[in-house]
Design a protein around this motif. Structure first.
Motif, short mmCIF file in Angstrom:
data_model
loop_
_atom_site.label_atom_id
_atom_site.label_comp_id
_atom_site.label_asym_id
_atom_site.label_seq_id
_atom_site.Cartn_x
_atom_site.Cartn_y
_atom_site.Cartn_z
N LEU A 150 3.24 1.91 -1.81
CA LEU A 150 3.75 2.25 -3.14
C LEU A 150 2.64 2.96 -3.91
CD1 LEU A 150 6.52 1.59 -4.43
CD2 LEU A 150 5.35 -0.17 -5.71
N SER A 151 2.34 4.15 -3.52
CA SER A 151 1.21 4.82 -4.14
C SER A 151 1.66 5.73 -5.27
CB SER A 151 0.43 5.60 -3.08
OG SER A 151 1.31 6.49 -2.44
N GLU A 152 0.69 6.28 -5.91
CA GLU A 152 0.95 7.01 -7.15
C GLU A 152 1.66 8.34 -6.89
OE1 GLU A 152 0.46 8.06 -11.28
OE2 GLU A 152 0.50 6.22 -10.16
N PRO B 289 0.81 -1.22 0.00
CA PRO B 289 0.00 0.00 0.00
C PRO B 289 0.85 1.27 0.00
CG PRO B 289 -0.25 -1.23 2.06
CD PRO B 289 0.63 -2.03 1.18
N ASP C 49 3.87 9.87 -4.58
CA ASP C 49 5.31 10.14 -4.46
C ASP C 49 6.13 8.92 -4.85
OD1 ASP C 49 4.59 10.57 -0.97
OD2 ASP C 49 4.30 8.84 -2.26
#
Lengths: 330, 338, 587
Positions: free
Chosen positions: B37-39, B35, B41
């Motif tokens: 590893l989001s868009e 989770p 940053d």
């Protein structure tokens, strides 16, 4: 279904034919039966005409072109005649007759070993997948790993040595060599029980190998099934873990196993060759070793034909099994 | 040869990989999906060191951490050292007869004892170990080469129109043909002829009958890769097929080839042992572990236990490493759960 | 609301993994009452599926669970597998995401439905259970249920399999139905039908329902209450109208605004992020550039009367043709410079085949493809190679489209290397391309696995842009992405279109996605283009029956509108047929 199996069967027959022809041509071109028939150290020189006749009658004359010999052999094959044996023995026994007496002996080993090994392997593999990381799983996985890391002769030696040890200790043991005791009257109960006892050790060896490789494959396919969506659906329907596995999982896990079956029979043939040599059984494996050792072209081709048919039948059986288990390929 | 003891997988290997692919298994995916590893940053600095370690580094770490890999490597290294340095300790050569001590147990002069023919078992076992090692390594490398060529070519051309499918069909039937042929019998046919020239002929001979299963697996894997979008993309960019094969397909199956080669070493050793045991393998003036085993005597266990033990240690150590590699490559795959 | 069916309190689920413990669900609490429909909404990895498997007691053994789940007064975690089995399929049932893998492939569909009846009612005969299975299949709207019951799952289409799953779920009239992404794998029109079926089944049975989905549009027409999850935690929960019209949390608002809407034209105010970004861009273009009429701009791609027919063969040895599948059946369209044409249709309509025909740059079976005025059939080898840089493609799946063994810098360089660019020029361009698609030039040395789905798709776009193409073919570029990510990628594409003047051929199954980006829309069905026209015309006044159907099927994230579109689909008579004694409870 019938279409599917018969098509496969046709492919296998072609493959078996090509394989046997290939083997015959190889054997005929690589082997030198004339050297075995008439060793250079023969005390009396043989007249060339007699030698030629000897070679011609056995269809192994190196002066006859290879393809002519092949054509002759092929003609015989169609009539169900595989030629006669050559080698140091000059009695010219038809290969078919030789095979007929030996096949039952070998087949007994191969069939028993494969069937027991397969059933055992499937059971062990499934249980160790379902009870993953239990002591039973660890032990069986370790044993299968070690067993598959040992060559067949070593396993036979271990079994024989164990039997020998038991015999030294208790005075009771299984017969070590020979499937038949020539001292006992044929057909008597003693003779039959001796034969059954003699079968135990070779069968253990072959079954162990089959079970070891089968349990590994079965564990993989079962673990895949365990993680599948349809098994989850089956459990969501209200089946317990065990019943979902036996009703839905087992059949799905067995489908890919069908293909291994064909290989298992081939492996059992190789295994039985060692078993026959080391337990002194007069089966096909032993015949193969002596035929090749004595440059017996016809005998070698006969053995190859037998193994090709064996592989073919088991592959067809595997296809049939798969067709029964899996409606998608019907 | 279709060795009963072959540890390598068959067709299902590729399929197994697909099953464990997070993209295909929603439960795994939802769990593995990090989770953090989001868009918004991008990974910065040391915080994501584990992620950016690179695949090969990760593989090496996993492999070295594996207990069975450690055991396998130590045992294998010891055996290699033994094979190299043992001749320094020979008191009797492998073919030197000491008939007075024939069939006697281990002693100060004959560490492993003497067999029926008066030959020193220690020297013979060590000599056999050298031969078996060379044959095992050589055959495995050659086998992998053969199967990579056949497997990748067959898998790659199978989707290239009518002629490609035809060529693929021919190669597949070649594989099947070699599988139907009882390879042990053919090895027995060829081996004596070639052994007269050099014992090294054993390597290509064994390789010739060992490449089929691997080739089949590699073909299936290549077919899967050819269908992937990045290979498709390369095609649409106009990348030459040979370049595609070496740049996109080979690296993606490389780890599998390494594992297979490792397990192939043990397979080749077992095959050679069996062949030599029945007298169709390595001939005088060379000796392999199979020929040493040939002189077994059930009433004198020391005649066969030393070569069998060395053989078992060798094969088991290699298989341990191979399986550890497989674990490292794909911890969720079916193969690693064996 | 009346009595509580399910109550989840403080549920936490963790899995061990190589990088330490993964928290799949943290401190989740909710309740579901009788007859109520709760929707749990979240993007991938938010823990929504894991939480529902916990309710079923179906989590893998490696999971460690804490908290409490109470189903009709019974504490789930205190029950053993046997006791749980009595509840599963009877009191609580589940519809899974992927109907292809959720049915056991080797058993007949009818048998699998009959099985669930027999498990919980062993007193019923096998024949009675079979008959019930046929009734259930009829109830969920499967034609010829008697024949279909004897078929295997692989003979069913995706939508039919999902109907069979629903038949299984309602067979024992459960108190609680959990539907885990029941329509994700289905086409829009099928999706609408399945959702309606599920809703009517729920109303008929009076069962509580938990719907797990990532799609706000689906939620609007279905749920009474909504629970939004993100990163394994609950974000907010409330009545459906409250969540949709007055969301409290920023994440909920993002989620809502990211959903592209078909029902709102650009003139009406839309909160959609993508829409807003696109509109801004569009305004900027209109301001700077005097619009040249479409007909006067040069055509980048012309497709005339394209056919692609696959023969259906039978027989393994002697292949004979038994029929043909007309994958593409005479389609014609053209794309002008700087224009975006969307090709919309459901799976199997031939849109992907059309793409592949264009990308091959070969002579099609029948018809003509012209790129920049040049016919693809007449190209020499060298010309074709050069033309490869003018027409590029972005694939659907960002996981599969990039070679995992190559750093992204090399991936972007690959097309330039084919075209023979110099090393300096390539280095320069890689940097520029990465910046253009919103990534940092430093990332060139990293491998695709280190990026998220949206970022990988940006890399894919950068690769497509590498050699200054005239036309980029986009094959469902956003369908594998989460909605919030999808909005960002769409905005970037629209921005590129205006800044670089590239033309797009945008293929999608989803009308709502293409609304704001495309200039023209072509609706495809069974290999033909049934309608082609300017985007606004197609949306406001669809001519063809199928276009209307497609538009009507798109879920609208607005509870009031969505509720007004519903119909009754569960065949009540068939469902009650064999169980008249249950009629009172069902009503």
């Amino acid at each position: 279904m019938i279409r599917f199996v018969s098509l496969r069967l046709l492919t296998y027959v072609i493959l078996a034919f090509v394989a046997t022809s290939f083997a015959y041509l190889l054997a005929a071109s690589l082997m030198h039966p004339e050297e075995v028939l008439y060793p250079p150290i023969a005390t009396q020189p043989i007249p060339p005409a007699t030698a030629q006749m000897y070679l011609d009658v056995r269809n192994v004359n190196p002066d006859t072109p290879l393809f002519e010999r092949y054509a002759t052999w092929l003609g015989g094959l169609i009539r169900g005649d595989l030629g006669v044996t050559t080698g140091t023995n000059k009695s010219m026994v038809p290969v078919v007759q030789e095979l007929a007496t030996r096949i039952p002996i070998s087949l007994r080993l191969v069939v028993l070993g494969t069937v027991i090994g397969t059933v055992l392997g499937v059971l062990v593999g499934m249980v160790s997948a379902v009870r993953r990381n239990s002591i039973g799983d660890r032990v069986s996985t370790f044993l299968a790993f070690v067993l598959l890391s040992l060559p067949t002769p070593v396993v036979i030696l271990i079994v024989q040595q164990t039997n020998q040890g038991v015999m030294d200790l208790t005075g009771w043991g299984l017969p070590a060599i020979n499937p038949i005791n020539p001292l006992l009257a044929p057909g008597s109960w003693e003779s039959i029980s001796y034969q059954i006892k003699a079968l135990v050790m070779p069968t253990i060896v072959l079954a162990l190998f089959a079970a070891a490789s089968y349990s590994r494959y079965m564990k993989v396919t079962t673990l895949d099934v365990l993680g599948s969506d349809y098994l989850r659906t089956a459990r969501a329907k209200g089946l317990t873990r065990g019943r979902a596995m036996t009703k839905h999982g087992l059949r799905m896990a067995l489908i890919p196993m069908g293909q291994y079956f064909a290989f298992a029979v081939g492996a059992a043939f190789t295994g039985s060759l060692f078993v026959e040599l080391m337990f002194n059984w007069q089966g096909i494996g032993r015949f193969a070793v002596s035929s090749i050792g004595m440059a017996d072209v016809n005998g070698t081709a006969g053995v190859v034909l037998y193994t090709a048919i064996l592989t073919l039948l088991s592959a067809t059986f595997a296809d049939f099994l798969q067709g029964v288990l899996d409606p998608r390929i019907r | 040869m279709t060795n009963p003891s072959d540890m390598r997988g068959t067709d299902e290997a590729a399929q197994l990989q697909a099953h464990s692919d997070p993209a295909e298994n929603p439960v795994i995916a939802s769990v593995l999906n990090d989770p953090s590893l989001s868009e918004q940053d991008l990974p910065q600095g040391d915080a994501r060191a584990i992620e950016s370690m690179g695949r090969s580094e990760l593989l090496r770490r996993r492999f070295l951490r594996n207990r069975s890999a450690q055991i396998g490597m130590v045992v294998f290294a010891l055996l290699v050292l033994l094979a190299i340095f043992a001749p320094m300790f020979y008191q009797y050569g492998p073919f030197e007869r000491d008939l007075r001590n024939a069939l006697s147990g281990p002693s100060a002069y004959h560490w492993f004892g003497v067999n029926e023919r008066g030959l020193d078992i220690f020297a013979r076992t060590m000599q056999g170990l050298r031969i078996s090692l060379v044959i095992g390594l050589g055959t495995a490398v050659l086998t992998s080469f053969l199967s990579v060529v056949v497997g990748i070519v067959a898998g790659f051309v199978s989707s290239k129109g009518r002629w490609g499918a035809l060529a693929d069909g021919a190669l597949v039937n070649l594989i099947n043909l070699f599988l139907v042929i009882p390879s042990l019998l053919l090895l027995m046919l060829f081996s004596p002829v070639l052994q007269q020239r050099s014992w090294l002929w054993m390597i290509p001979l064994l390789a010739l009958f060992a490449w089929m299963l691997t080739a089949r697996v590699l073909r299936a894997m290549t077919q899967q890769l050819v269908r992937t979008e990045y290979v498709e993309a390369a095609k649409f960019m106009g990348v030459h097929p040979v370049v595609t094969m070496t740049r996109h397909i080979l690296p993606n199956i490389a780890s599998w080839i390494i594992i297979d080669t490792t397990l192939g070493v043990s397979g080749a050793i077992l095959g050679e042992t069996g062949l030599s045991f029945i007298g169709f393998g390595i001939q005088y003036p060379q000796v392999s572990l199979g020929t040493v085993l040939q002189d077994y005597n059930i009433s004198a266990p020391y005649t066969w236990i030393p070569p069998a033990a060395v053989l078992a240690a060798l094969v088991i150590s290699i298989n341990l490493m191979g399986e550890a590699l497989r674990d490292a490559l794909d911890p969720t795959s079916g193969a690693s759960r064996l | 609301m009346s009595d509580t069916i399910l109550s989840v309190r403080d549920l936490t689920v963790t899995f061990p993994s190589e990088h330490g413990t993964v928290r799949a669900v943290q401190n989740l609490s909710y309740e579901v009452h009788k007859g109520e429909a709760l929707a749990i909404v979240g993007e991938s990895g938010s823990g929504k599926s894991v939480s529902s498997l916990a309710v079923m007691g179906l989590l893998p053994a490696t999971a460690s669970i804490s908290g409490e789940i109470e189903l009709m007064g019974r504490k789930i975690f205190t029950l053993d597998d046997k006791q749980l089995s009595e509840l599963r399929g009877n009191t609580i049932s589940m519809v899974f995401q992927d109907p292809l893998s959720a049915l056991t492939p080797v058993y007949r569909v009818g048998d699998q439905i009959a099985e669930v009846v027999r498990i919980h009612h062993p007193e019923r005969s096998a024949a009675a259970a079979q008959a019930r299975a046929v009734e259930l299949l009829e109830a969920v709207g499967i034609p010829e249920p008697g024949r279909r019951a004897k078929q295997y799952p692989h003979e069913f289409s995706g939508g039919m399999r999902q109907r069979a799953m629903i038949a299984m779920a309602i067979a024992n009239e459960p108190e609680l139905i959990i539907a885990d992404e029941p329509t994700t794998a289905l086409d829009v029109t099928i999706q609408a039908q399945v959702m309606e079926l599920l809703k009517s089944a729920q109303e008929l049975l009076g069962a509580a329902t938990v719907l797990i989905t990532h799609d706000m549009g689906v939620v609007a027409g279905f749920a009474d209450r909504v629970l939004v999850m993100k990163d394994s935690r609950m974000v907010e929960t409330g009545e459906v109208d409250e969540i949709f019209y007055r969301p409290r949390e920023k994440y909920t608002r993002d989620l809502l605004s990211a959903v592209p809407r078909v029902d709102l034209a650009e003139s009406e105010g839309t909160a959609s992020v993508a829409g807003a970004a696109l509109r801004r861009v569009a305004e900027a273009v209109e301001a700077t550039e005097p619009a040249i009429p479409r007909e006067e701009r040069p055509a980048v791609l012309e497709v005339e009367d394209l056919h692609r027919v696959y023969p259906i063969t039978k027989g393994a040895l002697v292949r004979r043709k038994v029929g043909e599948q007309r994958a593409v059946d005479g389609i014609s369209f053209d794309i002008r410079e700087g224009e975006c044409v969307a090709l919309v249709g459901e799976s199997g309509c031939g849109k992907t085949t059309t793409l592949m025909e264009i990308m091959q740059l070969r002579t099609p079976q029948q018809g003509v493809i012209r790129i920049g005025g040049k016919e693809t059939g007449s190209l020499t080898r060298k010309e074709r190679q050069a033309l490869r840089s003018d027409v590029t493609i972005v694939f659907q799946d960002p996981m599969a489209a990039l070679d995992p063994r190559m750093p992204i810098g090399d991936i972007i360089r690959e097309p330039m290397r084919v075209q023979g660019y110099s090393a300096e020029r390539m280095a320069e361009r890689v940097e520029w391309l990465l910046k253009t698609v919103g990534l940092l030039p430093e990332h060139a040395a990293r491998y695709p696995t280190e990026f998220s789905g949206g970022q990988r798709q940006r890399v894919g776009v950068a690769r497509a842009l590498a050699c200054d193409p005239k036309l980029i073919v986009l094959d469902e570029p956003t369908s594998a992405l989460d909605v919030t990510v999808q909005a960002g990628v769409l905005a970037m594409l629209a921005d590129l279109k205006t800044r670089l003047g590239v033309s797009f051929l945008f293929v999608s199954h989803d009308l709502s996605v293409v609304r704001h980006i495309s200039d023209r829309i072509a609706v495809m069905r069974q290999g033909r283009i049934v309608e082609i026209g300017a985007t606004e015309d197609v949306f406001s006044d669809p001519q063809h029956e199928y276009s209307k159907e497609l538009l009507a099927a798109v879920p609208i994230p607005d509870p009031v509108i969505a509720r007004s579109r519903r119909r009754m689909v569960l065949d009540r008579a068939a469902f009650e047929g064999a169980a008249p004694e249950d009629g009172s409870t069902a009503a």
